[in-house]
Write a protein that holds these residues in place. Structure first.
Motif, PDB file in Angstrom:
ATOM      1  N   SER A   1      -7.793  -6.238  -3.993  1.00 32.16           N
ATOM      2  CA  SER A   1      -8.320  -4.875  -4.067  1.00 32.16           C
ATOM      3  C   SER A   1      -7.194  -3.832  -3.947  1.00 32.16           C
ATOM      4  O   SER A   1      -7.444  -2.641  -4.059  1.00 32.16           O
ATOM      5  CB  SER A   1      -9.335  -4.669  -2.936  1.00 32.16           C
ATOM      6  OG  SER A   1      -8.675  -4.893  -1.704  1.00 32.16           O
TER       7      SER A   1
ATOM      8  N   ARG B   1       0.836  -1.218   0.000  1.00 29.85           N
ATOM      9  CA  ARG B   1       0.000   0.000   0.000  1.00 29.85           C
ATOM     10  C   ARG B   1       0.865   1.260   0.000  1.00 29.85           C
ATOM     11  O   ARG B   1       0.599   2.217  -0.707  1.00 29.85           O
ATOM     12  CB  ARG B   1      -0.858   0.049   1.261  1.00 29.85           C
ATOM     13  CG  ARG B   1      -2.155  -0.604   1.073  1.00 29.85           C
ATOM     14  CD  ARG B   1      -3.187  -0.282   2.137  1.00 29.85           C
ATOM     15  NE  ARG B   1      -4.257  -1.189   1.862  1.00 29.85           N
ATOM     16  CZ  ARG B   1      -4.370  -2.399   2.411  1.00 29.85           C
ATOM     17  NH1 ARG B   1      -3.505  -2.820   3.304  1.00 29.85           N
ATOM     18  NH2 ARG B   1      -5.352  -3.194   2.050  1.00 29.85           N
TER      19      ARG B   1
ATOM     20  N   GLU C   1      -7.407   0.409  -4.986  1.00 32.17           N
ATOM     21  CA  GLU C   1      -7.382   1.485  -3.979  1.00 32.17           C
ATOM     22  C   GLU C   1      -6.802   2.776  -4.565  1.00 32.17           C
ATOM     23  O   GLU C   1      -6.948   3.846  -3.997  1.00 32.17           O
ATOM     24  CB  GLU C   1      -6.560   1.045  -2.752  1.00 32.17           C
ATOM     25  CG  GLU C   1      -7.304   0.004  -1.919  1.00 32.17           C
ATOM     26  CD  GLU C   1      -6.430  -0.606  -0.819  1.00 32.17           C
ATOM     27  OE1 GLU C   1      -5.367  -0.019  -0.497  1.00 32.17           O
ATOM     28  OE2 GLU C   1      -6.819  -1.670  -0.293  1.00 32.17           O
ATOM     29  N   ASN C   2      -6.076   2.640  -5.672  1.00 34.70           N
ATOM     30  CA  ASN C   2      -5.528   3.819  -6.349  1.00 34.70           C
ATOM     31  C   ASN C   2      -6.079   3.830  -7.781  1.00 34.70           C
ATOM     32  O   ASN C   2      -5.548   3.141  -8.659  1.00 34.70           O
ATOM     33  CB  ASN C   2      -4.001   3.761  -6.384  1.00 34.70           C
ATOM     34  CG  ASN C   2      -3.396   3.866  -4.997  1.00 34.70           C
ATOM     35  OD1 ASN C   2      -3.289   4.943  -4.430  1.00 34.70           O
ATOM     36  ND2 ASN C   2      -3.021   2.722  -4.435  1.00 34.70           N
TER      37      ASN C   2
END
Ligand SMILES: N[C@@H](CCC(=O)N[C@@H](CS)C(=O)NCC(=O)O)C(=O)O
Length: 216
Positions: A178, A140, A182-183
């Motif tokens: 996912s 992330r 997320e971006n």
């Protein structure tokens, strides 16, 4: 001589184009260089004939006129140096595109492959449940940084380059997780890469191999 690369006879990714011959095929297609593929079983990959070409007994390798290469990044760099289209001609822009090649392989891909290893090989370990979120947080962080740099640009630095091939290939390894979604801009960036005709031809070629093996 037409370059020859090696690929899995039957890819464990079931034709999703995640084995690393995919990005080499993509690079060939982008520059319009025909290539041949020698398919290898897992057994053949670990035999002396292949280890002589690839010290770690993996795919892909590249052979042309007595030159043998391994490591997908080095192979793509070699292709990009010999054909126009994957590295800018301006020296500084070229150096920056090469930085992105290294960034994809050394900075973005490692946490992604650590997640794959955690899921595929460490599931039975007592610490698996605790480790996976830590690995995903590292991904992330990297994706957030990459997303901030990409912004709303089409490609990493000006025109599409070998850096984009390697970066998009690394991001594709996240598969259905996912993490990529997320971006939004990274998800669109990957989709843009996948929509390129050269990507489509490379993807179809590796899928054909998988389907033929599944039928046999
Ligand atoms: N850093 C290498 C990684 C090569 C690699 O991991 N190859 C995988 C397929 S994508 C492989 O051959 N796996 C079988 C094995 O390691 O036994 C590259 O980019 O070429």
């Amino acid at each position: 001589m037409t370059p020859v690369i090696t690929a899995f006879e039957s890819s464990p990714d079931r034709g999703r184009g995640l084995a690393r011959d995919m990005q080499v095929r993509w690079a060939f297609e982008e520059v319009g260089q025909p290539y041949d593929v020698r398919l290898l079983s897992f057994k053949a990959m670990k035999e002396a004939a292949h280890i002589g070409m690839h010290p770690f007994g993996q795919i892909p390798t590249y052979e042309e006129d007595g030159l043998v290469l391994f490591e997908s990044g080095a192979i793509i760099f070699h292709i990009a140096e010999r054909h126009p289209g994957l590295l800018p001609t301006d020296a500084n822009a070229r150096a920056r595109a090469i930085s992105w090649m290294f960034a994809a392989l050394n900075t973005v891909e490692p946490p992604i492959t650590a997640r794959e290893a955690a899921i595929l090989m460490e599931r039975d370990q007592p610490w698996h449940e605790a480790r996976l979120p830590l690995v995903e947080d590292r991904i992330r962080k990297r994706l957030g940084e990459l997303s901030a740099r990409l912004g709303d640009s089409e490609w990493l630095d000006g025109d599409f380059s070998a850096g984009d091939i390697l970066m998009i290939s690394a991001l594709r390894r996240l598969g259905r997780s996912s993490l990529l979604a997320e971006n939004d801009n990274l998800a669109s960036y990957v989709a843009r890469g996948e929509a390129r005709p050269a990507f489509q031809r490379a993807f179809a070629a590796q899928l054909k191999v998988f389907k033929a093996a599944a039928k046999a």
